[in-house]
Design a protein around this motif. Structure first.
Motif, PDB file in Angstrom:
ATOM      1  N   PHE A  85      10.640  31.646  -9.307  1.00 52.94           N
ATOM      2  CA  PHE A  85      10.595  31.945 -10.743  1.00 52.94           C
ATOM      3  C   PHE A  85      10.021  30.794 -11.565  1.00 52.94           C
ATOM      4  O   PHE A  85      10.369  30.615 -12.726  1.00 52.94           O
ATOM      5  CB  PHE A  85      11.986  32.377 -11.246  1.00 52.94           C
ATOM      6  N   GLU A 142       6.961  31.204 -11.996  1.00 53.25           N
ATOM      7  CA  GLU A 142       6.266  32.267 -12.724  1.00 53.25           C
ATOM      8  C   GLU A 142       7.203  33.467 -12.751  1.00 53.25           C
ATOM      9  O   GLU A 142       7.791  33.813 -11.718  1.00 53.25           O
ATOM     10  CB  GLU A 142       4.953  32.657 -12.036  1.00 53.25           C
ATOM     11  N   MET A 143       7.349  34.074 -13.873  1.00 58.48           N
ATOM     12  CA  MET A 143       8.227  35.241 -13.966  1.00 58.48           C
ATOM     13  C   MET A 143       7.436  36.494 -13.596  1.00 58.48           C
ATOM     14  O   MET A 143       6.397  36.780 -14.215  1.00 58.48           O
ATOM     15  CB  MET A 143       8.784  35.380 -15.378  1.00 58.48           C
ATOM     16  N   GLY A 159      16.945  35.961 -10.693  1.00 63.28           N
ATOM     17  CA  GLY A 159      15.839  35.752 -11.617  1.00 63.28           C
ATOM     18  C   GLY A 159      15.872  36.586 -12.875  1.00 63.28           C
ATOM     19  O   GLY A 159      14.941  36.524 -13.680  1.00 63.28           O
ATOM     20  N   ARG A 160      16.930  37.345 -13.062  1.00 64.05           N
ATOM     21  CA  ARG A 160      16.983  38.202 -14.253  1.00 64.05           C
ATOM     22  C   ARG A 160      17.489  37.464 -15.485  1.00 64.05           C
ATOM     23  O   ARG A 160      17.264  37.899 -16.608  1.00 64.05           O
ATOM     24  CB  ARG A 160      17.882  39.413 -13.973  1.00 64.05           C
ATOM     25  N   ARG A 161      18.204  36.349 -15.259  1.00 68.14           N
ATOM     26  CA  ARG A 161      18.762  35.591 -16.378  1.00 68.14           C
ATOM     27  C   ARG A 161      18.262  34.156 -16.317  1.00 68.14           C
ATOM     28  O   ARG A 161      18.299  33.511 -15.265  1.00 68.14           O
ATOM     29  CB  ARG A 161      20.295  35.612 -16.328  1.00 68.14           C
ATOM     30  N   GLU A 162      17.832  33.654 -17.445  1.00 65.96           N
ATOM     31  CA  GLU A 162      17.338  32.270 -17.529  1.00 65.96           C
ATOM     32  C   GLU A 162      18.400  31.282 -17.058  1.00 65.96           C
ATOM     33  O   GLU A 162      18.090  30.263 -16.447  1.00 65.96           O
ATOM     34  CB  GLU A 162      16.932  31.969 -18.974  1.00 65.96           C
ATOM     35  N   SER A 163      19.655  31.602 -17.328  1.00 66.67           N
ATOM     36  CA  SER A 163      20.748  30.679 -17.024  1.00 66.67           C
ATOM     37  C   SER A 163      20.918  30.427 -15.527  1.00 66.67           C
ATOM     38  O   SER A 163      21.509  29.419 -15.128  1.00 66.67           O
ATOM     39  CB  SER A 163      22.063  31.211 -17.607  1.00 66.67           C
ATOM     40  N   GLU A 164      20.436  31.343 -14.678  1.00 65.14           N
ATOM     41  CA  GLU A 164      20.645  31.188 -13.244  1.00 65.14           C
ATOM     42  C   GLU A 164      19.457  30.546 -12.529  1.00 65.14           C
ATOM     43  O   GLU A 164      19.521  30.295 -11.328  1.00 65.14           O
ATOM     44  CB  GLU A 164      20.940  32.540 -12.593  1.00 65.14           C
ATOM     45  N   LEU A 165      18.386  30.245 -13.252  1.00 70.24           N
ATOM     46  CA  LEU A 165      17.174  29.782 -12.581  1.00 70.24           C
ATOM     47  C   LEU A 165      17.340  28.415 -11.933  1.00 70.24           C
ATOM     48  O   LEU A 165      16.751  28.140 -10.891  1.00 70.24           O
ATOM     49  CB  LEU A 165      15.998  29.783 -13.551  1.00 70.24           C
ATOM     50  N   THR A 166      18.131  27.538 -12.526  1.00 71.13           N
ATOM     51  CA  THR A 166      18.365  26.229 -11.911  1.00 71.13           C
ATOM     52  C   THR A 166      19.024  26.391 -10.553  1.00 71.13           C
ATOM     53  O   THR A 166      18.640  25.744  -9.573  1.00 71.13           O
ATOM     54  CB  THR A 166      19.237  25.349 -12.819  1.00 71.13           C
ATOM     55  N   ARG A 213      16.527  27.717  -7.989  1.00 69.17           N
ATOM     56  CA  ARG A 213      15.571  26.709  -7.514  1.00 69.17           C
ATOM     57  C   ARG A 213      16.221  25.682  -6.599  1.00 69.17           C
ATOM     58  O   ARG A 213      15.520  24.987  -5.868  1.00 69.17           O
ATOM     59  CB  ARG A 213      14.897  26.046  -8.716  1.00 69.17           C
TER      60      ARG A 213
END
Length: 246
Positions: free
Chosen positions: A51, A53-54, A68-75, A78
């Motif tokens: 993610f 790239e979305m 990958g649906r919520r910005e808060s979980e991207l860390t 990764r």
């Protein structure tokens, strides 16, 4: 056991379809080489998987959970899906040790002494224990890439993504980086590797995927795809890379 499932993954840039409905299952311990001509969507595929790239459509499922649906979980995503880039992406003002420690300190909130010990262990794993105090400007390209690999490993990812990790290196430095990747393969690491090193792909990958026009055009074992490709597009691509050694 399937650890990553990709369904209908699509990505557009300025109206141009770069990925057009990618379906892919990755099982634990698989080593997948991703091949294709320039512009076929290889790097975009990897960047969509963690993610950077979305995606415009489709789902990515990790261990049975759609991510990958919520910005808060991207860390967190990764951390679980590590990425090694073409251009190293090291912080020039940090030593090799500092670069490997950074994610442990800022993301994992690990105490400094523990992060330093872990970073030192990962640098030793990639053969750079003696370069811990060196800054990137004083490292060769191959050493920089090995620091980048150590940085990814320090986060304990379940899946490693390599985006043409030797493409920015002088030819005499390629072998040292491929040697580290080979050792990770022998450990049973799960990885996707975008590469033009077809001989390496043949000997190390468990599966080869050939992308064309944003789709998986052909896939199979290294023997099936690299020695006995069925599709004309794959055959044409390989005919331009006959220098690889089986």
């Amino acid at each position: 056991m399937t650890i990553l499932k990709v369904s209908g993954l699509a990505k557009r840039f300025a109206g141009q379809e770069v990925l057009r409905g990618i379906d892919l299952d990755v099982t634990k311990g698989e080593r997948i080489a991703v091949l294709g001509a320039s512009g076929s969507g290889k790097s975009t595929l990897l960047r969509c998987l963690n993610f950077m790239e979305m995606p415009d459509a489709g789902t990515v499922t990790l261990d049975g959970r759609t991510i990958g649906r919520r910005e808060s979980e991207l860390t967190l995503v990764r951390q679980r899906i590590g990425m090694v880039f073409q251009q190293f992406n090291l912080f020039p003002h940090m030593t090799a040790l500092g670069n490997v420690m950074e994610g442990l300190r800022t993301v994992r909130r690990m105490p400094r002494d523990q992060a330093q010990a872990r970073a030192g262990k990962e640098l030793a794993r990639v053969g750079l224990a003696d370069k811990a105090a060196n800054y990137p400007a004083h490292l060769s390209g191959g050493q920089k890439q090995r620091v980048a690999i150590a940085r990814a490993l320090a986060m304990d990812p379940e899946l490693l993504l390599f985006d043409e990790p030797t493409s920015a290196l002088d030819p005499e430095l390629v072998g040292e980086v491929l040697g580290v990747i080979r050792s990770l393969a022998e450990e049973g690491r799960t990885m996707l590797l975008v590469t033009h090193e077809l001989g390496f792909a043949y000997h190390v990958a468990t599966r080869v995927i050939f992308l064309a026009d944003g789709t998986i055009h052909e896939q199979g074992t290294p023997d099936e795809v690299l020695k006995h490709p069925k599709k004309e597009r794959t055959q044409s691509f390989l005919a331009r890379h006959k220098e690889f050694s089986l």
